[in-house]
Design an enzyme around this catalytic site. Structure first.
Site, mmCIF file in Angstrom:
data_model
loop_
_atom_site.group_PDB
_atom_site.id
_atom_site.type_symbol
_atom_site.label_atom_id
_atom_site.label_comp_id
_atom_site.label_asym_id
_atom_site.label_seq_id
_atom_site.Cartn_x
_atom_site.Cartn_y
_atom_site.Cartn_z
ATOM 1 C CD GLU A 1 -2.907 -1.281 0.609
ATOM 2 O OE1 GLU A 1 -3.169 -0.309 -0.118
ATOM 3 O OE2 GLU A 1 -3.577 -2.317 0.636
ATOM 4 C CB CYS B 1 -2.702 6.397 2.347
ATOM 5 S SG CYS B 1 -3.898 5.486 3.327
HETATM 6 P P1 NAP Z 1 8.311 4.804 4.734
HETATM 7 O O1 NAP Z 1 9.467 5.666 5.020
HETATM 8 O O2 NAP Z 1 8.306 4.033 3.484
HETATM 9 O O3 NAP Z 1 8.183 3.858 5.998
HETATM 10 C C1 NAP Z 1 7.140 2.922 6.095
HETATM 11 C C2 NAP Z 1 7.568 1.780 6.979
HETATM 12 O O4 NAP Z 1 8.611 1.052 6.337
HETATM 13 C C3 NAP Z 1 8.130 2.211 8.336
HETATM 14 O O5 NAP Z 1 7.713 1.292 9.309
HETATM 15 C C4 NAP Z 1 9.633 2.121 8.113
HETATM 16 O O6 NAP Z 1 10.347 1.922 9.309
HETATM 17 C C5 NAP Z 1 9.696 0.896 7.242
HETATM 18 N N1 NAP Z 1 10.911 0.746 6.468
HETATM 19 C C6 NAP Z 1 11.699 1.721 5.944
HETATM 20 N N2 NAP Z 1 12.713 1.153 5.262
HETATM 21 C C7 NAP Z 1 12.566 -0.192 5.352
HETATM 22 C C8 NAP Z 1 13.294 -1.307 4.875
HETATM 23 N N3 NAP Z 1 14.391 -1.156 4.132
HETATM 24 N N4 NAP Z 1 12.866 -2.546 5.179
HETATM 25 C C9 NAP Z 1 11.743 -2.728 5.907
HETATM 26 N N5 NAP Z 1 11.026 -1.700 6.411
HETATM 27 C C10 NAP Z 1 11.421 -0.447 6.130
HETATM 28 O O7 NAP Z 1 6.963 5.603 4.740
HETATM 29 P P2 NAP Z 1 6.407 6.609 5.829
HETATM 30 O O8 NAP Z 1 7.236 7.842 5.751
HETATM 31 O O9 NAP Z 1 6.233 5.955 7.167
HETATM 32 O O10 NAP Z 1 4.958 6.837 5.263
HETATM 33 C C11 NAP Z 1 4.689 7.805 4.285
HETATM 34 C C12 NAP Z 1 4.215 7.187 3.022
HETATM 35 O O11 NAP Z 1 3.344 6.105 3.256
HETATM 36 C C13 NAP Z 1 3.440 8.175 2.205
HETATM 37 O O12 NAP Z 1 4.073 8.309 0.976
HETATM 38 C C14 NAP Z 1 2.065 7.565 2.027
HETATM 39 O O13 NAP Z 1 1.557 7.679 0.748
HETATM 40 C C15 NAP Z 1 2.268 6.148 2.324
HETATM 41 N N6 NAP Z 1 1.081 5.600 2.966
HETATM 42 C C16 NAP Z 1 0.293 4.753 2.274
HETATM 43 C C17 NAP Z 1 -0.825 4.202 2.866
HETATM 44 C C18 NAP Z 1 -1.712 3.233 2.137
HETATM 45 O O14 NAP Z 1 -2.569 2.626 2.766
HETATM 46 N N7 NAP Z 1 -1.531 3.045 0.869
HETATM 47 C C19 NAP Z 1 -1.138 4.524 4.176
HETATM 48 C C20 NAP Z 1 -0.324 5.394 4.846
HETATM 49 C C21 NAP Z 1 0.803 5.929 4.240
HETATM 50 P P3 NAP Z 1 11.063 3.126 10.087
HETATM 51 O O15 NAP Z 1 9.996 4.065 10.489
HETATM 52 O O16 NAP Z 1 11.700 2.436 11.221
HETATM 53 O O17 NAP Z 1 12.017 3.731 9.115
#
Ligand code: NAP
Length: 515
Positions: free
Chosen positions: A254, A293
């Site tokens: 997602e 999102c």
């Molecule tokens: P993110 O930086 O991609 O982080 C998401 C999750 O992934 C966090 O728990 C992060 O952990 C983890 N993560 C990061 N690098 C990883 C890796 N190499 N391996 C495994 N896990 C890893 O995103 P965010 O900043 O939290 O969220 C923002 C984005 O999420 C926005 O762009 C939004 O569009 C999207 N979003 C989508 C939805 C949906 O339902 N489609 C819902 C909400 C948000 P850490 O925090 O420990 O780095």
């Protein structure tokens, strides 16, 4: 300061290594710390595969549903405490916090009720029996069976409560043990939820990692499922993860989404559907400071109504008080992290290069009750002179309180082409009472979005709005949105199960499904 522990292999442990500080995004005051690693992931996966899988495998859907009902009760029992954590660590207003926490409880209860409905069985039928032989004796039947693996849940920062629950409910009901990992920056709500949930669940069924994922995914194996919510660049890394690739581990993504709202040519702004449209756009901009999102980012309106829409948005947004959500007059809090503020500002600058300011400039704001601290940006409306060729509008998700409005000729196919320019959305909405217009729009736009919300006069009074994800409807979308699918009632459970085509004596097949 509190050092948050992970709950792995049946015990709480803080781990080791460099510490990350969780802060209040309105005041920048430190709230807690998390260690950078030092966990034994191999042992955690083994614990889930052995104890967790055994415990869940012994239960029917109805019994697993009973576990989920207890979790839902635990959420409502600790509601005030959870809301306070969401306000402090997420920059949520009380309303935002309820959306996250209550949404989590409602979703768990939905899957608890579904468990009761599915009953005292362990297999789910998929469709009707089929005759595959010369006579009816030789039959075929598709069934859903329990996967023998671990569900790894990786969540985004914006919904630490709901995000945990919306993945946990379907996975546990399907019979998969879960290792859940909230985003580090806002992990307090998820951490407290697991403190509440762990004593209510059998051994190995739910584990929690707080802090960076590190080598977590290196331990995945055939049968596991990874469900990820977050940014598209992280999603790309996961898609190429060698262990996930090697074992064909199911990966549900997602990711980003440029959700759109379209006003139909038949809708007067003063009508019920017109008010609904304005309320939805305003709510999506300001609820959770636009960090949903599913929030509307792109708005398309008939050229004849554009000026009226812009005036109405200006008026509504002019009444939004921005500041520390601990202050009761505040209607919109800060962004969740300093990094989000940097990202949103960069996104606004991209939009500003191609659009005109209608409201809020580039987000400058004087927040209430903050003494110069915090990650604040004000609500912003931009206008694209040609919404169909504005590149920034269709290529970059600004994850904050920002929408861009553009005009079109009112043609339904043209409106659908606008939706398509987002290259895959989680949700998009259209507001019209003209059934022919709606039919043309749905036929052309449906392929580009996971959910289509059809606003109209008759449903306006009971509408939850396009930004609310319901457990009974699927959540996920094609293309940019990640191509994933969650929730949707039983469909969400099937996402954690294996479909098997059974062939054999038709009466044996029937008996397997309890008939
Ligand atoms: P993110 O930086 O991609 O982080 C998401 C999750 O992934 C966090 O728990 C992060 O952990 C983890 N993560 C990061 N690098 C990883 C890796 N190499 N391996 C495994 N896990 C890893 O995103 P965010 O900043 O939290 O969220 C923002 C984005 O999420 C926005 O762009 C939004 O569009 C999207 N979003 C989508 C939805 C949906 O339902 N489609 C819902 C909400 C948000 P850490 O925090 O420990 O780095």
């Amino acid at each position: 300061m509190q050092l948050l522990s992970s709950y792995l292999s049946g015990s709480w442990s803080a781990g080791s290594g460099a510490r990350h500080t969780l802060v209040n995004p309105a005041t920048e005051a430190p709230l807690a710390e998390v260690s950078g690693g030092g966990h034994d992931f191999a042992a955690a996966f083994a614990y889930a595969r052995e104890a967790g899988a055994r415990e869940l495998g012994a239960l029917t859907f109805a019994q697993r549903g009973q576990l989920l009902a207890q979790l839902a009760k635990a959420v409502s029992g600790a509601r005030e405490e959870l809301l306070s954590l969401a306000i402090a660590n997420g920059g949520n207003t009380r309303g935002d916090a309820k959306f996250d926490v209550d949404g989590g409880g409602v979703t768990l209860q939905h899957y608890a009720d579904l468990g009761a409905k599915l009953g005292a069985v362990k297999l789910l039928g998929d469709g009707e029996p089929i005759q595959v032989g010369r006579t009816a004796r030789m039959g075929g039947q598709h069934v859903w069976t329990r996967r023998r693996g671990v569900a790894v849940h990786i969540n985004a920062f914006n919904f630490p409560g709901w995000g945990l629950c919306e993945k946990l409910g379907p996975a546990l009901l399907a019979g998969m043990p879960v290792i859940t990992k909230p985003a580090t920056a806002t992990a307090l709500v998820a951490h407290r939820l697991v403190e509440l949930f762990a004593p209510l669940l059998p051994a190995g069924v739910l584990q929690l990692l707080v802090g960076p994922a590190g080598t977590l995914l290196d331990h995945c194996a055939p049968g596991d499922v990874v469900a990820f919510t977050g940014g598209s660049s992280t999603a790309r890394t996961l898609r190429a993860h060698p262990v996930l690739v090697q074992h064909s581990v199911k990966l549900n993504v997602e990711a980003d989404s440029l959700n759109a709202a379209v006003l139909g040519p038949d809708i007067e702004l003063s009508s019920e559907a017109g008010s609904l449209f304005l309320a939805d756009v305003t709510r999506d901009m300001t609820q959770k400071t636009g960090q949903k999102c599913t929030a509307i980012r792109r708005v398309l309106v008939p050229a004849a109504r554009e000026a009226e829409v812009l005036d109405a948005l200006k008026e509504r947004l002019g009444g939004i008080v921005v500041g520390d959500p601990a202050n009761e007059t505040v209607r919109m809090g800060p962004l969740a992290t300093a990094q989000q503020l940097r990202d949103v500002k960069e996104g606004i600058a991209r939009l500003a290069a191609e659009t005109d300011s209608v409201f809020g400039g580039t987000g400058e704001v004087t927040p209430v009750g903050t003494e110069g601290k915090g990650y604040f940006v004000g609500p912003i409306v931009r206008r694209a002179a040609d919404p169909f060729t504005c590149k920034a509008l269709h290529s970059h998700e600004v994850f904050g309180p920002v929408v861009t409005v553009g005009a079109y000729d009112g043609d339904a196919a043209r409106a659908a082409a606008f939706i398509a320019k987002g290259e895959g959305c989680l949700v998009s909405s259209a507001y019209s009472d003209d059934r022919d217009w709606v039919a043309t729009f749905v036929g052309a736009a449906g392929a580009w979005t996971g959910r289509l919300y059809l606003g109209s006069s008759k449903m306006a009074a009971q509408s939850p709005g396009p930004g609310t994800v319901l457990p009974s409807l699927v959540h996920g979308g094609p293309g940019r949105a990640g191509g994933g699918e969650e929730l949707g009632g039983e469909r969400g459970v099937q996402g954690y199960m294996q479909r098997v085509a059974l062939e054999g004596d038709a009466s044996v097949l029937k008996s397997l499904l309890g008939a």
